[in-house]
Write an enzyme that holds these catalytic residues in place. Structure first.
Site, short mmCIF file in Angstrom:
data_model
loop_
_atom_site.label_atom_id
_atom_site.label_comp_id
_atom_site.label_asym_id
_atom_site.label_seq_id
_atom_site.Cartn_x
_atom_site.Cartn_y
_atom_site.Cartn_z
NE ARG A 122 -3.78 -0.61 0.21
CZ ARG A 122 -4.63 -0.59 -0.82
NH1 ARG A 122 -4.44 -1.41 -1.83
NH2 ARG A 122 -5.63 0.26 -0.83
CG ASP A 177 3.35 -2.14 -8.48
OD1 ASP A 177 3.53 -1.80 -9.67
OD2 ASP A 177 2.32 -2.72 -8.08
CD GLU A 224 -1.40 3.63 -6.88
OE1 GLU A 224 -2.29 3.02 -7.51
OE2 GLU A 224 -0.58 3.03 -6.16
CG HIS A 256 -1.46 -0.37 -8.03
ND1 HIS A 256 -2.01 0.40 -7.05
CD2 HIS A 256 -1.72 -1.66 -7.68
CE1 HIS A 256 -2.60 -0.38 -6.15
NE2 HIS A 256 -2.43 -1.63 -6.51
#
Length: 317
Positions: A235, A259, A264, A283
């Site tokens: 997360r 990632d 985002e 992600h």
């Protein structure tokens, strides 16, 4: 009886897998592709079941729903859902915790290896005609390095097994897992301070909550080695991005491979673009052609169980 299932948002090509499962049981399925809180309140108030990806399911959104029997999140984390409000409203919240274990584990180790073996930097050198037979920065053999995992859930266990196979010294911190369970997996259980102090690679596998928010911050970074690499496929909110960027710029730690991010998509002017020693992916750790179908079907099946009054498999609250 007909049920109204609303999908707030999703990034899939279509929602045919969900419809195949739910519409056969007299459910109407509507994807509203909405992430705006005020618009959500007016569009989900008649939902019997809500399936969510990234939309903020706040207290006001939850209080607007009078028929909802379940909220299912596409994914493992549920930090975009107000769990306290859902509990007060007696709406179960479920996730999909078992759809991409292999994919995320593989991506985690791939990020770590790419960073340690400096694939990105070497590729850039070669493309510039700068042919060197040594890596840009010193690196040890893996058997001399400690690969530490924060958390020891499904994915962390798989990451640990991959790291063991690569001959890292593998250690884990998880206050909610019996140390005997960690030892049985061939991993050394350690305290939080020892985890931070020992980690050559620190891989994050924690849920995001009030206790873990900015787990990586100025104070925790100061406990780490200067040669440490931080990997995050869990997360985004586990890391204070500003503190991480400062540490990388000041060479307090060696690198990061990420990632997931607090916001985002990552803004083009984000500070992490400007610092050395970072690998960024968008992600995508969860992705495979198999995981997409499993992801959608498992979310729909859990929603259907709630509508039919059956026991829920992955209830968070």
């Amino acid at each position: 009886m007909s049920y109204n299932v609303i999908i707030t948002d999703s990034g899939f090509p279509d929602n045919n897998p969900e419809k195949e499962i739910l519409e056969n049981m007299d459910c109407s399925v509507t994807n509203i592709q909405c992430k705006d809180e005020s618009q959500l309140r007016s569009q989900v108030n008649k939902a019997d079941a809500l399936i969510v990806q990234l939309a903020p399911i706040t207290r006001s959104v939850i209080e607007s729903m009078n028929h909802c029997k379940v909220i299912v999140r596409y994914g493992i984390g549920v930090d975009n859902i107000d769990l306290v409000a859902a509990k007060e409203k007696a709406i179960p919240v479920c996730n999909v915790p078992d759809y991409c274990i292999e994919e995320v584990s593989d991506h985690t180790v791939a990020l770590a290896l790419a960073a340690l073996r400096q694939i990105k930097e070497t590729d850039q050198q070669v493309r510039k005609g700068d042919w060197r037979i040594m890596l840009p920065r010193p690196v040890s053999i893996f058997s001399n390095l400690s690969f530490c995992v924060a958390g020891f859930g499904r994915i962390a266990k798989e990451v640990a097994q991959r790291a063991i196979g690569l001959r890292f010294r593998v250690k884990a911190y998880d206050p909610f897992v019996d140390p005997a369970v960690i030892k049985a997996a061939g991993v050394e259980p350690v305290s939080l301070d020892q985890l931070l102090q020992d980690a050559d690679v620190l891989s994050l596998h924690l849920p995001l909550n009030a206790d873990t928010f900015h787990f990586i911050n100025k104070a925790s970074i100061k406990k780490m080695k200067q040669c440490s690499l931080i990997v995050n496929t869990s997360r985004g909110g586990l890391i204070d991005s500003t503190a991480l960027a400062e540490a990388l710029n000041n060479k307090e730690i060696w690198g990061a491979a990420l990632d997931v991010f607090e916001e985002e998509p990552l803004a083009l002017n984000h500070i992490l673009y400007q610092v050395p020693g970072v690998i960024l992916s968008s992600h995508v750790a969860w992705y495979s052609i198999q995981s997409i179908l499993a992801f959608q079907r498992k979310a729909a099946e859990e929603a259907l169980r709630a509508l039919k009054g059956e026991p829920l498999l992955n209830r968070v609250i």
